[in-house]
Scaffold this active site. Structure first.
Site, PDB file in Angstrom:
ATOM      1  N   CYS A   1     -11.055 -18.527  17.794  1.00 37.68           N
ATOM      2  CA  CYS A   1     -10.263 -19.060  18.854  1.00 37.68           C
ATOM      3  C   CYS A   1      -9.850 -20.512  18.487  1.00 37.68           C
ATOM      4  CB  CYS A   1     -11.227 -19.226  20.095  1.00 37.68           C
ATOM      5  SG  CYS A   1     -12.581 -20.543  19.972  1.00 37.68           S
TER       6      CYS A   1
ATOM      7  N   SER B   1       4.925  -9.320   2.615  1.00 36.43           N
ATOM      8  CA  SER B   1       4.292 -10.240   1.546  1.00 36.43           C
ATOM      9  C   SER B   1       5.507 -10.553   0.734  1.00 36.43           C
ATOM     10  CB  SER B   1       3.173  -9.455   0.900  1.00 36.43           C
ATOM     11  OG  SER B   1       2.018  -9.450   1.503  1.00 36.43           O
ATOM     12  N   ALA B   2       6.503 -11.286   1.290  1.00 38.30           N
ATOM     13  CA  ALA B   2       7.556 -11.601   0.584  1.00 38.30           C
ATOM     14  C   ALA B   2       7.299 -12.839  -0.499  1.00 38.30           C
ATOM     15  CB  ALA B   2       8.739 -12.138   1.447  1.00 38.30           C
TER      16      ALA B   2
ATOM     17  N   GLY C   1      -0.189 -17.917   0.902  1.00 34.90           N
ATOM     18  CA  GLY C   1       0.627 -17.850   2.061  1.00 34.90           C
ATOM     19  C   GLY C   1       2.328 -17.594   1.582  1.00 34.90           C
TER      20      GLY C   1
ATOM     21  N   GLU D   1       6.605  -0.973   8.436  1.00 31.76           N
ATOM     22  CA  GLU D   1       5.814  -1.080   7.263  1.00 31.76           C
ATOM     23  C   GLU D   1       6.148   0.235   6.430  1.00 31.76           C
ATOM     24  OE1 GLU D   1       3.179  -1.238   4.529  1.00 31.76           O
ATOM     25  OE2 GLU D   1       3.284  -2.920   6.063  1.00 31.76           O
TER      26      GLU D   1
END
Length: 556
Positions: free
Chosen positions: A411, A266-267, A493, A197
């Site tokens: 879940c 976060s490409a 995303g 990171e």
């Protein structure tokens, strides 16, 4: 015209307890969840309205946020608030079973659906990047993706290591809102992990929330810890401050062999989410404002180096996969022609679950009381008694996952199970077993709610990867079914131009009317996932559709 405010030095937290601040729980719920998205325990940069994922925001600016709060506070149960890219634009008379909020974020006509055009609109105050659950007000912190990541690691372990990850280690990068789930997911799956990171503040966030166990001082220290813990069979997660585009090539050069390689930087957003090699974060943010084209180019060049290293690991026979941040696409655009030689995680490990409508079912306790979540955990076990894997997940989640903001749980359950659980939760509210209503939602990453050719719909067997009718139909059906709020987004995303997706949230307030809505929404929503995969020819989905009695006219 006054310039909109993007920064405000304030801390926001949702109301707790069972006292209303809006007119009903149907409007109190979106109000609390909007505020919860900006809780400092939840959001990555709440003072700039950024929830997660680069610049994924909850509202376009602070003036829009204030007006959304005002509108929700006074909204009636026969009215619907419309939100356009984080801006409240209208309140209309509808009816009691209609959604209270309809949200459209970041949507652009396809020819103009690029980061370049979006950034121009964003700079003018005309658009907002909603990511998936940032602009749809159902982000629950890193827990929201932990189980999906856990399921991925477990399935990878089953396929490659005889279901045993003890003594194995995962190499990855990115400890933001999504990537922050990786170290804990690896630990829960039984593996060590090295998590790179580039921002110390993100490492501190994950250390404080117990998502990562330790921080190494440098690469040599990190590798020494990995060697020690894997030899001892311990599943310990290690954070390392550094740049993946520098560290992965160094690991290849040294001949280091992880047991699994992936990435969650976060490409998807080269201007805001991926630090070029050799740069400081302050330099990156400053130059993003003054020379954005050069910054994007530098970030993508570093991604190319990063992906080449991942390809080198794959060439050695190490399981290597994309975790949905579009880094392969970015690298390919920089000349890495074989960037897609390693697969995405969905076709590699998750799609059979999607075929049965199984995906990230989540709920949050509007009371703010953790006991309400523990009681619902017990109810899940009671109603799904024979799923040892699910029970194990719930036990591990209670032990290891720290709540961020309003207590919540996730879940992975599928068609049939979701409606059963939702109705049970509603009854628990009615009886007073729960101290206040709960909301049920999900990630947009689900079986029937997203079109994303480089992620959820990669390598569909009929070639329908880019067909985006499906998330539109999902949003329309959830609206017709009576979800409390419904969202339709673009670019989550994987970035602008690469995805369309929808979300829904339903309130369990203990009423008969809520039960009727829950039965419709929590059946129809996952059923669209089974429908979508059955239409693509997946036999698992076709069989599930028949077992569940779905009426799919073209499936015989």
């Amino acid at each position: 015209m006054t310039k909109p405010t993007k920064y405000r030095d304030v801390e926001i937290r949702a109301a707790h307890g069972n006292k209303l601040t809006a007119k009903s729980w149907l409007t109190e719920a979106p109000l609390r969840m909007l505020m919860n998205n900006l809780d400092p325990q939840v959001a990555e940069n709440p003072k700039e309205l950024v929830v997660y994922g680069g610049i994924g925001r909850a509202a376009r600016n602070w003036e829009c946020y204030d007006q959304i709060v005002e509108s929700l506070t006074h909204l009636n149960d026969d009215e619907t608030l419309l939100v356009q890219s984080g801006k409240p634009v209208g309140v209309f008379k509808t009816h009691s079973n209609a959604p209270r909020v309809l949200i459209a974020n970041s949507n652009l006509v396809p020819h103009w659906a690029s980061w370049e055009h979006f950034n121009e609109l964003d700079a003018k105050g005309l658009a907002m990047y909603g990511q998936m659950t940032a602009g749809s007000w159902i982000y629950i912190g890193s827990q929201g993706i932990v189980q999906g990541t856990y399921e991925t690691f477990v399935e990878a372990g089953r396929q490659h290591y005889d279901s045993n990850l003890k003594g194995r280690w995962v190499l990855t990068a990115g400890l933001g809102g999504m990537g922050g789930a990786q170290p804990l997911a690896a630990t829960l799956a039984g593996a060590c992990s090295l998590n790179i990171e580039c921002q110390q503040v993100s490492i501190d966030f994950r250390l404080n929330s117990r998502y990562v166990d330790e921080q190494a001082t440098d690469l040599d220290d990190a590798l020494a810890r990995i060697a020690k813990y894997t030899q001892e069979g311990k599943a310990i997660s290690i954070a390392l401050l550094g740049n993946a585009a520098e560290i992965l090539p160094e690991l290849v050069k040294r001949g280091v062999r992880p047991d699994m390689v992936t990435d969650q930087t976060s490409a998807h957003d080269p201007l805001n989410g991926y630090l070029p090699a050799g740069w400081t974060w302050d330099e990156y943010r400053a130059r993003a404002k003054t020379e954005p084209a050069a910054v994007i180019k530098a970030a993508k060049q570093s991604m190319a180096v990063h992906v080449k290293a991942m390809l080198a690991f794959q060439k050695q026979g190490i399981p290597t996969f994309d975790y949905g941040n579009n880094i392969r696409q970015m690298a390919q655009e920089e000349g890495v022609e074989n960037a897609f030689d390693f697969p995405g995680f969905v076709p590699a490990y998750i799609r059979p679950l999607f075929c049965r409508g199984v995906g990230p079912f989540r709920w949050a306790a509007l009371s703010g009381d953790p006991q309400d979540i523990y009681k619902t955990d017990a109810k899940v076990k009671e109603l799904i008694p024979d799923d040892a894997h699910l029970h194990n997940w719930l036990d591990m989640a209670r032990e290891r996952i720290s709540f961020q903001g309003l207590p919540a749980r996730i879940c992975w359950v599928g068609l049939g199970q979701r409606a059963k659980l939702g109705l049970a939760f509603n009854e628990m509210v009615r009886s007073g077993e729960l101290s206040a209503p709960v909301v049920i939602g999900r990630d947009h990453l689900d079986s029937g709610s997203v079109a994303s050719p480089n992620r959820e719909t990669e390598a569909m067997q009929d070639g329908s990867d880019a067909v985006s009718d499906w998330p539109l139909l999902n949003a329309l059906l959830n609206t017709a079914s009576g979800a409390t709020w419904v969202s339709l987004h673009h670019g989550g995303g994987v970035g602008m131009g690469f995805s369309q997706h929808s979300g829904m949230v339903i309130v369990c307030d203990g009423t008969d009317e809520a039960a009727e809505r829950i039965a419709r929404v929590l059946h129809n929503d996952p059923a669209t996932g089974v429908m979508r995969h059955a239409d693509a020819g997946y036999q698992i989905a076709i069989d599930c559709a028949k077992e569940q009695g779905l009426n799919l006219p073209m499936i015989k």
